[in-house]
Design a protein around this motif. Structure first.
Motif, PDB file in Angstrom:
ATOM      1  N   GLY A  97     -38.753   2.599  53.803  1.00 28.34           N
ATOM      2  CA  GLY A  97     -38.623   3.876  52.655  1.00 28.34           C
ATOM      3  C   GLY A  97     -36.692   2.271  52.573  1.00 28.34           C
ATOM      4  N   VAL A  98     -36.093   3.106  51.242  1.00 29.95           N
ATOM      5  CA  VAL A  98     -35.071   1.612  50.625  1.00 29.95           C
ATOM      6  C   VAL A  98     -34.332   3.090  49.992  1.00 29.95           C
ATOM      7  CG1 VAL A  98     -33.650  -0.160  49.980  1.00 29.95           C
ATOM      8  CG2 VAL A  98     -35.892  -0.275  51.076  1.00 29.95           C
ATOM      9  N   TRP A  99     -33.675   3.507  50.649  1.00 31.25           N
ATOM     10  CA  TRP A  99     -32.568   4.119  49.694  1.00 31.25           C
ATOM     11  C   TRP A  99     -31.062   3.674  49.186  1.00 31.25           C
ATOM     12  CZ3 TRP A  99     -32.556   9.326  53.463  1.00 31.25           C
ATOM     13  CH2 TRP A  99     -33.230  10.125  53.155  1.00 31.25           C
ATOM     14  N   VAL A 100     -30.647   4.131  47.976  1.00 32.08           N
ATOM     15  CA  VAL A 100     -29.363   3.494  47.574  1.00 32.08           C
ATOM     16  C   VAL A 100     -28.302   4.471  48.025  1.00 32.08           C
ATOM     17  CG1 VAL A 100     -28.649   2.540  45.827  1.00 32.08           C
ATOM     18  CG2 VAL A 100     -31.219   2.435  45.672  1.00 32.08           C
ATOM     19  N   PHE A 101     -27.362   3.848  48.089  1.00 30.23           N
ATOM     20  CA  PHE A 101     -26.072   4.935  48.119  1.00 30.23           C
ATOM     21  C   PHE A 101     -24.607   4.448  47.281  1.00 30.23           C
ATOM     22  CE2 PHE A 101     -28.648   5.236  52.233  1.00 30.23           C
ATOM     23  CZ  PHE A 101     -28.627   6.962  52.451  1.00 30.23           C
ATOM     24  N   LYS A 102     -23.825   5.549  46.797  1.00 27.71           N
ATOM     25  CA  LYS A 102     -22.803   5.385  45.777  1.00 27.71           C
ATOM     26  C   LYS A 102     -21.880   6.388  46.355  1.00 27.71           C
ATOM     27  CE  LYS A 102     -20.674   4.527  41.340  1.00 27.71           C
ATOM     28  NZ  LYS A 102     -21.579   4.490  40.180  1.00 27.71           N
ATOM     29  N   ARG A 103     -20.648   5.483  47.155  1.00 33.25           N
ATOM     30  CA  ARG A 103     -19.592   6.409  47.767  1.00 33.25           C
ATOM     31  C   ARG A 103     -20.081   7.345  48.845  1.00 33.25           C
ATOM     32  NH1 ARG A 103     -15.443   5.799  45.425  1.00 33.25           N
ATOM     33  NH2 ARG A 103     -14.253   7.478  45.573  1.00 33.25           N
ATOM     34  N   GLY A 104     -20.938   7.300  49.358  1.00 31.33           N
ATOM     35  CA  GLY A 104     -21.540   7.687  50.373  1.00 31.33           C
ATOM     36  C   GLY A 104     -22.470   8.796  50.475  1.00 31.33           C
TER      37      GLY A 104
END
Length: 1054
Positions: free
Chosen positions: A117-124
């Motif tokens: 899969g591909v996860w999206v992170f923002k500010r950890g």
């Protein structure tokens, strides 16, 4: 399809269960005592290259992969760690890319059926996930984000997503059977176009919007091999292409013509290309554009090119990262010029991230180091927590030292990552540059400038001088023999506080802890053989060095001089006399069969695997691989005593606990033996299981350590970490790691346990649960141990995600014990269930019954010193009490009505006073008249224990000697006799032993003179005396039994 949001990520992060491709839920045995906390020392240990993004106009954020998490560093703050992504990805991260304020992380396993899969992170924090195809059998190896497109490169497939909604737009599969490489780049000003490299050396241009192949750029020759790197140049339509055989081409994609051809060094495969975009850096004065930098995973060098006038090599940044060797990985995974800046960022497989800046004057094409964050480049082999300092500083438990096969010694801060540093070994880079050893082909010679890999660490901070110890420049690791050493300066400022042993080296080296640099001395073994173990005296003045052939030498750290040998050296005359005495008398034996060793006798026949010095510098303890544990006199060097296990096993390692004077040795038979150094007796033998199970038969103990209080002993055995409870000798905890454990260490505060594994360059930190909650420490059976060994492994993470399980909320095994603790206790019922053979003390506070014995003294001491004074007359302007009563006179009833009411009340009170008794007297009378004596006595004593000391004293003094005038009396009695009978009943019940003695002491003091005048009182007192003597004998017997039990616990358990 909409983005897969994770709204419940905060709740799911506490107890996350991840399934593999088969749908099987993986569970790991959770340690009872230790909870995973975090992993330290990881910067960039994987092959996934870093990714960067500008943050406004002031700084850049650089993100690296550390396995299943991403770490983000801020450039303006000196590469300070700002974010660690949570939760962890289910599988290893295979690619990452930063875009605006988001970071994309692709993850997947090695098997075709593994989850991906591909996860999206923002500010950890995880913000969402990209839509994945239903049948994705290949891992995404690289991203390319441009415009409104996100392109992921797999082995045979290109995946395209939209940036606005993260929908999977299309899947592209070319007609060519040749796989893609990890090389992909966008083409500026070419709408929706990307260029991708293949294994056969061709570069394909695709339109991702239409999903069509636009053009294929063929290699000049089939011998060029696969494309290893692609990067667009600042000049439009030009792309840099690197091939597996070494050439680098600057190619014009509009005309399909090669503009510049460059050749890298022979044998190097360029895997990363970057261009400087600030229009500077080229030419003789550095004021022209056209600078290109290349790097390779097969070398630690970064090559800088000037592309003007056909291109040339401008310079080489030697040893920017470690070169790969057989024992440690190396090479540069990626280099990148920051947009609009004269700064280049590089990451290497040696677990380091560095930034370099071009600002030197006069101009030089080689940059200087700006910032760096790094850790060990090879798996950690030795751990040691810094001990407590003599000044009581608050650094206790903060610092951890670690050594690795990369020949480095690191100091890790558990409070702030930015304080972690490598302890300097001198100007290694400068020496290598002068000797021309920075090139990759001279890697072996370059490594020889560093100390060999460390095998043992010892430390004592009592004479550490901090950053001001021995000021000035001094040569490192010298031999003090034959040199004049001025010890006055070091005597005032302190000296070295760390000593290390090294692999295949005959010298033990010293280090300054406060200055974080190498020390002055290198202590050589007396027989010139390799150092096998080291130790320091608790005062910090002496270092003991053991050799692989059995020699033991004592050195002074202040002067560097040799002070003693164990056994002490003999003069020729002494050796001749010793031989004569041995021929005549042999070894003299004392009583109990103890041998007396002469001067020069007792040397170990094999390697010394452990050394220690006791708290008073009187005894040196040594353990040899010959199976013997020896105790030497510190000052004379004579052997005092030895324990011999050579017939059953050999000793592998030894640890000494100063607080308890206990020595623990690990043996080849899998047993840990604990010896009391004061009595020279074996007090414990700790076995994982008896008999030994087959799964443990081939495992050996690699390391062992005492807990800070000496209550536990932890050992590393293969993938297992075992914990023994020393007082009981039971195995109380076991945990399985993901790889073989090479070293363990306990913090001096008891907060942390540190473990090192053979597959990781980081150090795993575990938290001690017993500091926060009750932990059951039941014995682990052999069947339970087999279950742990065959179960899933457990380990901390760099993000500290598993630390949420510090206090379990769903473990039925621990909840059973916790419920018992949280349930309110009825102490009266609990005491009733005790065995009749025991004696219980009272739960009444000690001050209550102790004050009862000395109540007269307390009253005398608290008596007022002077009589109370009459209050001063109030000022005239304040109303008096009489005036206030006069003002309210009209509101009060008439005096005659008040007088009649008071007369009626006094008549009622007088009658009540005549017929009333205190509750104490009423309950005492009930003990005589009630047929249920047990219940009446219990109620009487419950009331008596609730009285204050003054009230109890008053009631006892008020006891009447007149006979009872009560019905149903079987024998004449009085309150005095009834009270003594109640005391006697309590003694027979073995209850409230010390409290009833205090009550009887008050009774004897108040009514003792009455015993001789009343036969009934004399009879009950004599009966009380007989019961007291019986109880006294029982108490003495029980105390003797408790002492015997304590002695048995101290004895050996074989």
């Amino acid at each position: 399809m909409a983005v897969a949001e994770h709204g419940d990520s905060d709740r799911g992060a506490k107890r996350q269960k991840l399934a593999n491709g088969n749908g099987h839920v993986e569970t790991a045995h959770r340690s009872r005592v230790f909870a995973p906390y975090r992993t330290i020392g990881l910067v960039s240990p994987t092959k996934v290259p870093f990714t960067s993004v500008p943050l406004g106009k002031t700084t850049f954020q650089i993100t690296t992969s550390v396995g299943r998490s991403l770490q983000t560093y801020d450039l303006r703050r000196g590469l300070n760690l700002v974010f660690i992504t949570r939760p962890q990805t289910p599988e290893i991260i295979t690619a990452s890319a930063a875009w605006k304020d988001n970071v994309f992380a692709a993850w997947g396993g090695a098997r075709e059926d593994a989850a991906r899969g591909v996860w999206v992170f923002k500010r950890g924090k995880q913000e969402g996930a990209l839509e994945a195809p239903r049948s994705l059998e290949e891992n995404i190896e690289k991203f390319c984000i441009f415009g409104s497109w996100i392109v992921g490169v797999c082995r045979t497939t290109l995946l395209v997503w939209k940036t606005d909604n993260y929908e999977l737009y299309t899947t592209i599969k070319g007609t060519s059977p040749v796989p893609f490489t990890q090389s992909i780049a966008s083409l500026p000003t070419y709408l929706n176009k990307i260029i991708v490299g293949r294994q056969d050396g061709s570069a394909e241009i695709w339109n991702v919007s239409a999903g069509k192949l636009v053009y294929t750029i063929l290699p000049p020759s089939s011998s060029y091999g696969a494309i290893t790197a692609l990067e667009p140049t600042p000049a439009l339509s030009l792309v840099a292409i690197a091939y597996e055989s070494g050439p680098i081409l600057i190619h014009d994609i509009r005309t399909d013509q090669t503009v510049i051809t460059l050749n890298a060094s022979s044998g190097l495969v360029v895997t990363s290309i970057t261009f400087r975009a600030d229009g500077m850096g080229a030419g003789d004065d550095g004021r022209k554009p056209g600078v290109m930098a290349t790097a390779s995973t097969t070398s630690g060098d970064v090559t800088l090119w000037d592309l003007n006038n056909g291109g040339r090599k401008a310079g080489t940044l030697r040893a920017a990262h470690a070169h790969p060797t057989a024992s440690a990985p190396g090479g540069v995974s990626r280099v990148e010029f920051l947009a609009g800046q004269g700064v280049i960022v590089s990451s290497g497989l040696d677990n380091s991230l560095k930034t370099w800046i071009f600002d030197e004057t006069p101009f030089t094409p080689i940059p200087r180091i700006l910032h760096q964050r790094q850790g060990h480049g090879a798996p950690v082999t030795r751990l040691e927590f810094l001990p407590s300092a003599s000044d009581g500083s608050d650094d206790t438990g903060k610092w951890l030292m670690s050594a690795s096969n990369d020949r480095s010694l690191w100091a890790w801060s558990l409070r702030r990552d930015g304080q972690s540093t490598e302890i300097s070994q001198g100007a290694v880079q400068g020496k290598a540059r002068k000797q021309g050893l920075l090139a990759s082909e001279n890697r072996e010679s370059f490594d020889n400038l560093k100390c060999p890999p460390i095998t043992a660490i010892t430390c004592s901070l009592n004479r550490d001088g901090g950053i001001g110890a021995v000021p000035g420049k001094h040569p490192i690791w010298q031999n003090a023999k034959g040199k004049r050493v001025d010890a006055e300066v070091s005597g005032m400022t302190g000296w070295e506080s760390v000593v290390t042993a090294h692999e295949n080296d005959s010298k033990a080296r010293t280090w300054f802890w406060g200055r974080k640099r190498a020390g002055r001395w290198a202590f050589e073994t007396g027989d010139k053989s390799n150092v096998s173990s080291v130790a320091m005296s608790p005062c910090g003045t002496f270092a003991v060095v053991g050799s692989s052939t059995g020699a033991i030498d004592l050195h002074n750290l202040q002067s560097g001089l040799h002070r003693q040998r164990f056994p002490a050296r003999l003069t020729p005359q002494q050796a001749k006399q010793l031989r004569t005495d041995m021929e005549k008398h042999g070894l003299v034996e004392e009583s109990e069969g103890k041998k007396v060793f002469y001067r020069g006798q007792g040397r170990h026949a094999c390697a010394v695997v452990g050394l220690a010095v006791d708290n008073l510098n009187k005894t040196v303890i040594s353990a040899g691989s010959d199976g013997k544990l020896k105790f030497w006199d510190f000052s004379s060097g004579l052997l005092r005593h030895q324990l011999d296990w050579s017939l059953s096993s050999c000793i592998v390692a030894m640890r000494f606990h100063r607080g308890t004077d206990l020595v623990a040795v690990s043996c080849t038979d899998g047993c840990v033996r604990v010896v009391d150094t004061n009595t020279y007796k074996l007090i414990r033998e700790l076995w994982p299981s008896r008999p030994t199970i087959n799964a443990l038969h081939d495992l050996s103990i690699t390391d062992l350590v005492f807990s800070n209080d000496g209550h536990w002993i932890a050992t590393a055995m293969g993938q297992l970490v075992l914990l023994w409870d020393l007082p009981t000798g039971h195995l109380v905890d076991a945990c399985k790691l993901k790889a073989s454990c090479t070293s363990i260490a306990f913090s001096p505060t008891g907060e942390y346990l540190a473990t090192a594994s053979s597959d990781s360059v980081g150090v795993d930190i575990w938290t001690n649960r017993t500091l926060f909650t009750h932990v059951p420490t039941r014995h682990i059976t052999a069947s339970k141990l087999i279950t742990i060994m065959t179960g899933e492994a457990q380990a901390p993470t760099s993000s500290g995600e598993n630390a949420d399980t510090l206090i379990p909320i769903d473990s039925s095994e621990d909840m059973e014990d916790t419920v018992d603790l949280l349930t309110s206790i009825d102490y009266g019922t609990e005491l009733d269930t005790l065995s009749s053979d025991l004696v219980s003390l009272s739960l009444v506070p000690r001050s209550r019954w102790q004050n009862l014995l000395h109540l007269d003294l307390l009253r005398q001491r608290n008596k007022p010193i002077e009589p109370p004074k009459k209050p001063e007359k109030a000022p005239f302007f304040l109303p008096s009490l009489q005036d206030r009563q006069a003002a309210q006179k009209g509101l009060l009833p008439a005096p005659t009505e008040v007088a009649e009411a008071e007369t009626a009340l006094s008549r009622i009170h007088s009658k009540a006073r005549e017929s009333s008794r205190s509750q104490f007297t009423t309950l005492l009378h009930s003990t005589v008249t009630s047929p249920h004596h047990g219940e009446s006595f219990s109620a009487f004593f419950a009331h008596l224990k609730a009285l204050t000391p003054s009230a109890a004293d008053l009631e006892i003094r008020s006891l009447s000697f007149l006979p009872f005038s009560l019905p149903n009396l079987q024998a004449p009695s009085s309150e005095i006799s009834a009270f003594v009978e109640a005391i006697t009943w309590s003694l027979r019940q073995h209850r409230d032993f010390e409290t009833v003695q205090a009550w009887m002491a008050v009774w004897l003091r108040c009514h003792g003179s009455f015993i001789g005048t009343d036969d009934t009182a004399r009879r009950v007192v004599e009966l009380w005396k007989d019961v007291v003597e019986v109880e006294k004998a029982r108490v003495e017997e029980l105390v003797g039994y408790a002492n015997g039990m304590a002695g048995w616990l101290r004895a050996a358990r074989v």
